[in-house]
Enzyme design. Structure first.
Site, PDB file in Angstrom:
ATOM      1  N   ASP A  70      41.071  44.150  29.057  1.00 44.76           N
ATOM      2  CA  ASP A  70      41.087  43.773  30.477  1.00 44.76           C
ATOM      3  C   ASP A  70      39.793  43.049  30.825  1.00 44.76           C
ATOM      4  O   ASP A  70      38.707  43.476  30.415  1.00 44.76           O
ATOM      5  CB  ASP A  70      41.250  45.015  31.352  1.00 44.76           C
ATOM      6  CG  ASP A  70      41.831  44.697  32.724  1.00 44.76           C
ATOM      7  OD1 ASP A  70      41.481  43.647  33.275  1.00 44.76           O
ATOM      8  OD2 ASP A  70      42.638  45.493  33.221  1.00 44.76           O
ATOM      9  N   SER A 116      46.163  48.442  30.826  1.00 49.96           N
ATOM     10  CA  SER A 116      44.901  49.187  30.927  1.00 49.96           C
ATOM     11  C   SER A 116      45.153  50.668  31.205  1.00 49.96           C
ATOM     12  O   SER A 116      44.325  51.519  30.857  1.00 49.96           O
ATOM     13  CB  SER A 116      44.026  48.602  32.046  1.00 49.96           C
ATOM     14  OG  SER A 116      43.690  47.273  31.757  1.00 49.96           O
ATOM     15  N   HIS A 142      38.907  41.981  34.145  1.00 55.91           N
ATOM     16  CA  HIS A 142      38.627  41.961  35.585  1.00 55.91           C
ATOM     17  C   HIS A 142      37.570  43.009  35.942  1.00 55.91           C
ATOM     18  O   HIS A 142      37.684  44.162  35.545  1.00 55.91           O
ATOM     19  CB  HIS A 142      39.907  42.226  36.375  1.00 55.91           C
ATOM     20  CG  HIS A 142      40.966  41.204  36.113  1.00 55.91           C
ATOM     21  ND1 HIS A 142      41.845  41.317  35.059  1.00 55.91           N
ATOM     22  CD2 HIS A 142      41.262  40.042  36.752  1.00 55.91           C
ATOM     23  CE1 HIS A 142      42.663  40.260  35.069  1.00 55.91           C
ATOM     24  NE2 HIS A 142      42.324  39.482  36.074  1.00 55.91           N
TER      25      HIS A 142
END
Length: 882
Positions: A419, A472, A421
């Site tokens: 991930d 995630s 972000h």
């Protein structure tokens, strides 16, 4: 609503009496379009959705039934509670019959006597609803302190003892009336509400308190400056007394402490009824106040105060102009540089923490304060290190051991493997740092082993995991299992857009037994971390959370058994009802792909949707209304101005570049949920597999699949796109060097907005130019943001097509890595993080929807179509498996 929940604002645009647009859509039976109003409320941060169908020209029962049935079939809307709002109980009852989960009834009262009240309460309770109870009895509305308390006590006793209501399912509205009207009997209305709220909460601590705040300033309508000050002061005292929720409709408010002192004092005199001439003095002052042409006057008087006060002022107000000189002055004044940090700097940050915790400061201000703190610490750091070295040499010379240890509690934070972000994680890190914690941020795409090895090496006190994409969630479960296997004892905090209390309770918490806590947003992180690190509070907190999570797991199991689903074959037979006879699929102006290099940022800037930008900063509200929001308007305007100043630099100095690619191909539907894409020569390029809604719908409502929007009787076309914003990294690193979290987070949020704007601009060109099925479309930016156009662009991994692995096919078709510079991680997140991709559908009846949960029969069918193993497909689809 939990004890740590801040004041809850109710979104009321799905109210035919409060929104002309919504009322028009309902009257014209455009219910699907009316859903977009609800969706916008949710996306804008509404925590409760008020639905009202009280219109003389409407069949209210039919309208409520139809709309709620449609709304409940949209997971992205139905995830927040619904407030069924009507003066006609038959309409409320119609809504109750359609709500899947817990809702709020607004409202019931004893105005028609106890018998009617009890009858309606029993009906509400039988549907599991919470109720708003007006302080209204057979004699009329409560207008004194005594009657407010008496009526609420009477209603409480009836509801809990006779009807069987849980106290926490009762919301009292003790009536907010206008004050400063010139009528003496009205002077104590504000005090009566506030004191009644305090007493009701003391006597019935589990109930909630609500009210219509704008009523209090009604006598000053037309003077927003006075009204906003009155609302701020009223909320300040009412929330302290125990007010939990309400709707505030007036203009922008300042931060309580920033209201002009004389105006604030006059408002307090009126609201708290502190003097007989309070109304007269406020009216006189109001005549001198002009809302127009407000100018920000620079007041440098604080520069003449002691250095400690100057440091505090700079921290609270986020002023960096003098911080180097003031820090140096403090360093020379105090015996040791560390004393400056532990003394005036921490004293200032404690003020910031208190203001943030009490709702007087907002997240952008806190991040600015952190910037000041970091710059000050950067001045002191060389001196602190020099002192450490001297002590080390002294110990070495004396042959003794240096046993210095860091005093601050350590919190390790990481975005999990796969991930990319991290805006939310960065914000939480800043807020925790502002409150004295030593935050170790490992960045993005961090494997479990690195997270846990670093945690053990650094002897951290708490581990925090973040993630945005659904894969995630599985990685977080894996980290929890590994923590248990390694025998670790640190509490685990879980956060990120895709996480939830339910998922944390059902999937993560059972794998690790030393404390797993879901953190909703940055404002909750400090309280949670503090409790987890307090030896007395931690056991009590974890015991309470474990009980809550056990209840959530029980609810989850019960919901699984109570939901009704169709078999997959039945769902396929109930697809979208589209009349394809005589339909001529529009042909794109080209097939294959087209690349867009260095797209004009100025054009993208004009199409930015600012609402999600403010949400990233945890400022809930829709743009541009948020700039005049009664609570956050002033700070939202400052943030907006700062963002636009940065955008000026981004465009002028070419900080960032926009790269994108789009393409179109022949589409042939070969099975209910399968579409084959071909090139001009008829060669098969790929098979797209789609998932279908399986939950049982109301009669006449379809179980949608994206494949339903492709012509089943011949050749149709589909498109795809991928866009990205590049070049952010060197500027982020520069802001990190400058200890400027505020600018760093602003830049990240702007890059995300530019990527979304690029997707919007490209889709507009697709409709008008490349595909050309809406050549005459002429929509303003506001309507583009509302998606008031023909066609959709759903993204793989999101509600309408939740399988991330279909993204691989999209990337192969577009050669997205080669043509747009976007790479896929092992969890199929896109890098750079500010990237967007999706499919294009052109049919006029194509709509966005959420697939929701699916059953084993569809999973097995989908697995065969995808030619993947059941184990692998189960892993990718685990968030939607029933």
């Amino acid at each position: 609503m939990r004890p740590e929940t801040n004041f809850v604002n109710v979104g009321e645009r799905t109210n035919v009496t409060g929104s002309k647009k919504f009322a028009r859509l309902i009257r014209e039976n455009k219910y699907e379009e009316a859903l977009s109003v609800a969706r916008q409320q949710v996306e804008s941060g509404a925590q409760v959705l008020d639905v009202n169908m009280d219109d003389a020209l409407l069949d209210g029962v039919l309208a409520m039934t139809t709309f709620i049935n449609l709304l409940q079939a949209e997971p992205d809307i139905a995830k927040i509670p619904i407030m069924l709002d009507s003066s006609k109980f038959a309409i409320i009852e119609a809504g109750l019959k359609c709500i899947q989960g817990k809702c709020i009834v607004n409202s019931i009262s004893m105005k028609e006597g106890e018998e009617k009240f009890i009858e309606q309460a029993f009906i509400c309770r039988s549907f599991g609803a919470a109720v708003v109870v007006m302080a209204f009895d057979e004699r009329g509305q409560a207008d004194t302190f005594e009657r407010r308390v008496t009526i609420c006590e009477r209603a409480y006793k009836i509801l809990t003892e006779q009807v069987g209501f849980h106290p926490e399912d009762i919301i009292f509205d003790p009536n907010i009336f206008a004050i400063a009207t010139g009528i003496e009997e009205h002077n104590n209305y504000g005090v009566d509400f506030i004191e009644a709220t305090r007493v009701i909460k003391q006597k019935m601590p589990l109930v909630k308190i609500s009210g219509g705040v704008s009523n209090v300033s009604f006598s000053f309508r037309g003077n927003d400056t006075v009204r906003e000050a009155m609302h701020t002061v009223f909320l300040y005292y009412a929330i302290k007394a125990g007010m939990d929720m309400g709707i505030v409709n007036a203009g922008a408010l300042q931060v309580y402490d920033e209201i002009e002192p004389k105006l604030r004092e006059l408002c307090e005199d009126v609201i708290l009824n502190r003097s007989e001439d309070a109304t007269e003095r406020l009216v006189t002052f109001a005549e001198t106040v002009k809302a127009k042409g407000k100018e920000e006057k620079k007041d440098d008087a604080w520069r003449g105060t002691a250095v400690e006060e100057r440091l505090k002022h700079a921290l609270v107000n986020g002023i960096t102009d003098y911080i180097d000189a003031d820090t140096e002055e403090a360093r020379q004044k105090y015996p040791k540089p560390l004393d400056v940090i532990e003394g005036p700097l921490m004293a200032g940050m404690n003020v910031v923490g208190d203001l943030f915790g009490s709702g007087k400061m907002f997240l952008p201000q806190v991040v600015k304060s952190a910037r000041v703190m970091k710059k000050s610490v950067a001045v002191l750091l060389p001196y602190i290190e020099a002192e450490k070295e001297l002590r080390r040499l002294a110990h070495e010379k004396a042959g003794t051991k240096n046993e210095e240890t860091a005093g601050a509690a350590k919190i390790l934070m990481a975005t999990v493997k796969g991930d990319v972000h991290d805006i939310g994680k960065n914000i939480v890190g800043v807020v925790l740092g502002c409150n004295g914690y030593d935050v170790i941020d490992l960045g993005v795409m961090v494997p479990a082993d690195k997270i846990l090895e670093t945690a053990q090496k650094e002897n951290v006190d708490i581990i925090g995991l973040s993630g945005l994409i659904t894969p995630s969630l599985d990685e977080m479960v894996h980290v929890a299992k590994e923590m248990k296997r390694r025998g670790m004892k640190q509490p685990l905090m879980i956060g990120g857009a895709t996480t939830s209390r339910m998922h944390t309770a059902v999937k993560i918490a059972p794998e690790y037994h030393d404390g797993v806590v879901h953190v909703l947003d940055a404002s909750r992180s400090v309280t949670i971390a503090g409790n987890l690190l307090n030896k007395e509070q931690k056991p009590l907190m974890l015991e309470k959370i474990n009980a809550e999570y056990n209840k959530l797991r029980e609810d989850f199991t019960n919901k699984k058994s109570s939901k009704q689903y169709l078999t997959f074959s039945e769902a396929q037979k109930n697809g979208a009802k589209i009349n394809w006879a005589g339909y001529e699929p529009p042909k794109p102006s080209f097939t294959g792909i087209r690349v867009f290099e260095d797209y004009d940022l100025n054009e993208l800037r004009k199409n930015i949707d600012w609402t999600p930008f403010f949400i990233a900063w945890e400022m809930r509200g829709k743009y541009p209304e948020i700039l005049k929001d009664p609570v956050v308007g002033v700070e939202a305007t400052k943030l907006f101005n700062d963002a636009n100043a940065m955008l000026d630099k981004i465009v002028k100095e070419k900080w960032l570049t926009a790269e994108g690619v789009t393409g179109f191909w022949e589409a042939h539907k070969t099975a209910p949920d399968t579409v084959i894409l071909k090139d001009d020569s008829g060669n098969e390029l790929t098979q797209l597999q789609f998932l279908r809604q399986q939950i049982k719908k109301a009669e006449g409502q379809p179980n949608n699949s994206l494949s339903d929007f492709v012509n089943p009787d011949g050749t149709d076309y589909m498109g795809a796109f991928a866009v990205s914003i590049h070049g952010i990294e060197p500027y982020l690193q520069e802001f990190i060097k400058q200890n400027d979290d505020y600018s760093k987070i602003t830049l990240q949020a702007l890059a995300d907005r530019l990527a979304e704007a690029f997707a919007e601009v490209l889709h507009t060109r697709v409709r008008k130019e490349f595909w050309g099925y809406a050549k005459d479309e002429s929509l303003p930016v506001e309507e583009l943001i509302k998606e008031s156009y023909r066609g959709i662009r759903p993204a793989p991994g999101y509600p309408a097509c939740p399988d991330h692995t279909e993204k691989i096919k999209l990337f192969n078709l577009l050669k997205a890595t080669e043509n747009a510079g976007i790479e896929l991680t092992e969890s199929l997140a896109m890098y750079p993080a500010s990237s967007v991709c999706g499919w294009y559908f052109s049919h006029p009846q194509s709509v966005y929807f959420g697939v929701g949960h699916i059953l084993k029969d569809q999973l097995e069918d989908y697995t065969k179509r995808k030619e993947m193993s059941l184990e692998e497909m189960t892993r990718w689809l685990s968030p939607i498996l029933e």
